[in-house]
Design an enzyme around this catalytic site. Sequence first.
Site, PDB file in Angstrom:
ATOM      1  N   ASP A 258      76.182  36.165  41.063  1.00 47.41           N
ATOM      2  CA  ASP A 258      76.004  35.299  39.911  1.00 47.41           C
ATOM      3  C   ASP A 258      77.346  35.199  39.166  1.00 47.41           C
ATOM      4  O   ASP A 258      78.298  35.932  39.449  1.00 47.41           O
ATOM      5  CB  ASP A 258      74.864  35.826  39.009  1.00 47.41           C
ATOM      6  CG  ASP A 258      74.268  34.708  38.160  1.00 47.41           C
ATOM      7  OD1 ASP A 258      73.142  34.859  37.674  1.00 47.41           O
ATOM      8  OD2 ASP A 258      74.943  33.654  38.003  1.00 47.41           O
TER       9      ASP A 258
HETATM   10  C1  GLC Z   1      74.259  31.252  35.597  1.00 47.66           C
HETATM   11  C2  GLC Z   1      72.885  31.721  36.001  1.00 47.66           C
HETATM   12  C3  GLC Z   1      72.494  31.341  37.405  1.00 47.66           C
HETATM   13  C4  GLC Z   1      73.170  30.042  37.801  1.00 47.66           C
HETATM   14  C5  GLC Z   1      74.661  30.291  37.840  1.00 47.66           C
HETATM   15  C6  GLC Z   1      75.451  29.012  38.171  1.00 47.66           C
HETATM   16  O1  GLC Z   1      74.890  32.197  34.789  1.00 47.66           O
HETATM   17  O2  GLC Z   1      72.569  33.088  35.815  1.00 47.66           O
HETATM   18  O3  GLC Z   1      71.063  31.240  37.440  1.00 47.66           O
HETATM   19  O4  GLC Z   1      72.719  29.624  39.073  1.00 47.66           O
HETATM   20  O5  GLC Z   1      75.159  30.848  36.624  1.00 47.66           O
HETATM   21  O6  GLC Z   1      75.262  28.067  37.165  1.00 47.66           O
END
Ligand code: GLC
Length: 714
Positions: A258
């Site tokens: 993430d």
């Molecule tokens: C965010 C979220 C995740 C998302 C990623 C890209 O912080 O936690 O769910 O897919 O970043 O946007």
Amino acid sequence: MDKAIKKCIEEMSLEDKARQLSQVNAVIVRAETKAEITGKDEGMDLCEADTREVGSVLNFNGAADAIAVQDEYLSKSEGKIPLIFMQDVVHGFRTVFPVPLALGCSFDPSLAEACAEVSAVEAKYNGVQVTFSPMVDLVRDPRWGRVMESTGEDAYLNGEMGKAFVRGYHKGGILCCVKHFAAYGAAEAGKEYNTTDVSERNLKEYYLPAYRACVEEGADMVMSSFNLLNGVPVNGHKDLLVDTLRKEWGFDGVLISDYAAVKEMIRHGYLETLKECAETAINNQVDMEMMSSSYIHYLPELVGEGRVKEGRIDESLRRVLELKQKAGLFENKYGETDAKRAEEVCLCPEHRALARRAAARTCVLLKNNGVLPLSAEQNIALAGPYAAEKNILGGWACWGRPEEAVSVYDGVRAALGREVVCAAGCGGKLLDKDESGIPAAVAAVKGCAVAVVCVGEPSECSGEATSRADLRIPAPQASLVRAVSEAGCKVVAVVFGGRPQVLTEIEPYCDAILYAWQPGTEGGNAVADLLFGREEPVGRLAMSFPRATGQCPIYYNCFNTGRPRVPDSIENVSFISSYRDTLNAPLYPFGYGLGYTEWELSAPRLSSPVIGQGGKTKVSAKLKNTGSRAGETLVQLYIRDRFASVVRPVRELKAFRRASLPAGGETEVCFELTEEMLRFYTASGKYESEAGRFDVMLGFSSENVQTCELILEK
Ligand code: GLC
């Protein structure tokens, strides 16, 4: 391994390999100088050289931008390997569907699949090759704003809905990434990014099954989550990322971190340096690092020092190149990006029609004393801050635009073909206090037979970083509901929100409560369809509604305890498991929802009241529509293992089935219950069933069931 990929890997330098395993915001690829980069993305310590070569981008702006980013990237890149474009297409792209928690309330995987397919069609022409969806985190605490992205508190339902999303994305033509692996939804106190501490047993029994179901359904990627899990940040968990995901489940797709989660192992206090973060994550087979640059800066050095084997990097690289191959990028560097097709499909009538149907089938009727459905002849008024609100799209609305959405005010006027009174009465923000507009609003609606009062939380108050410590409807809105009721109107409350909210204070003043969630682009038309009976409410709760925030976490498949409160009351509370100031039960339980007709279900019967290992029985009952209009309902099958080597929940959902009948119609509903469905992780740690007595229940919610007994023999 494909020969072309093998050759590509052989020709790449270690530096190029490290960059292929990195993902940055698209804007960084286009930025020319470091100042421009750091100006555009806080915490991104990429030097100018780093942006010359990366493997993937996220968060770009549609077809034209995607093509420009790819062209600009390849013009500078020496490796000439196309970028792969990823985005959070979670519940729609430009046509926005109800939030996933609402879709969970449909208990209809085919509906979720259809919404995912349309989302994929709109997304692929707009340059998306991979969506960061489905999110199948098990959730039990509505204080956590990301319950909006999940399909609820039941692992089985989450698995069925998650698989449907995977199928839909693939049918629509994009790849998908199941998230957030793992147990991110167990954040303590429902506080965003907070610690999770989950026993091995609970992980296996409740938190992991839905991810596994999506992996087995063919999810192309998995995303590792932010959270500290049992003392170690997830990206530091070899047991989870390697032993479980890779070895036990056999997942050989791309695991992506993430957003900056690899680097956050430092802030967690787990690792001291970015170099250690790179070493730990790559050795735990995190194939791609999202928005932190430890791989770019340190993988070559770590290989030189023998702390990371080049073969380990090559394995991750193979997965990334295979993903790009699957996305068709080696045939066409733009994938299916097509600005013209994008304009044709986005918000087309068919997509809007599906959005309207999905919104109607995900709203949940929580109370109705007969006031619904309304008739067009009645003198109806609208009130509340969400009556004319067009931003009912929910978080992760991607390219959805409120101005293209239909508010309740729009929908009701379209349904009636006439103007209606609409008075906001107060603000809709969580912390609004001003009640000065309420008297004027009451005066505006007074005299109307029915006031539809639209309340709730703003669209941007659920989703990431939106935890709430108080789930009550904000005070001015509660005062408005009460004032309208006391002015003599019948009150139909339509509640918007991305999570269960506490409705206890407004409930007594409502003749009906329709929970609309964040219903998406066609929300206002769907609500009007339900209010006037063109559609029947068929949604059933995929997550329990607490009667007080202090009950959270609250979920249906809890344990009985040694001192259960039976019956639930707040009298003689001494020395039993209960509260002194509220009942134990939720205000509205898992599986609950009303329609516009009445139903009767006979006591369940078993074809075989006794089964053995590998055996099965049929559970059946007579279902009758005893109301005055045709309707649809959801019959739910639960079990309870009365005594076991580890205590089992008081309810376990095992199956569900929709049934539609004309007024007075009758049918038999039948479920197959197998010995395999009785299995769990026993005290020995094995996944098996244990002989003994089981309650088998059929009903219309987790609390409205009829029971019979099944014996499982050794
Ligand atoms: C965010 C979220 C995740 C998302 C990623 C890209 O912080 O936690 O769910 O897919 O970043 O946007």
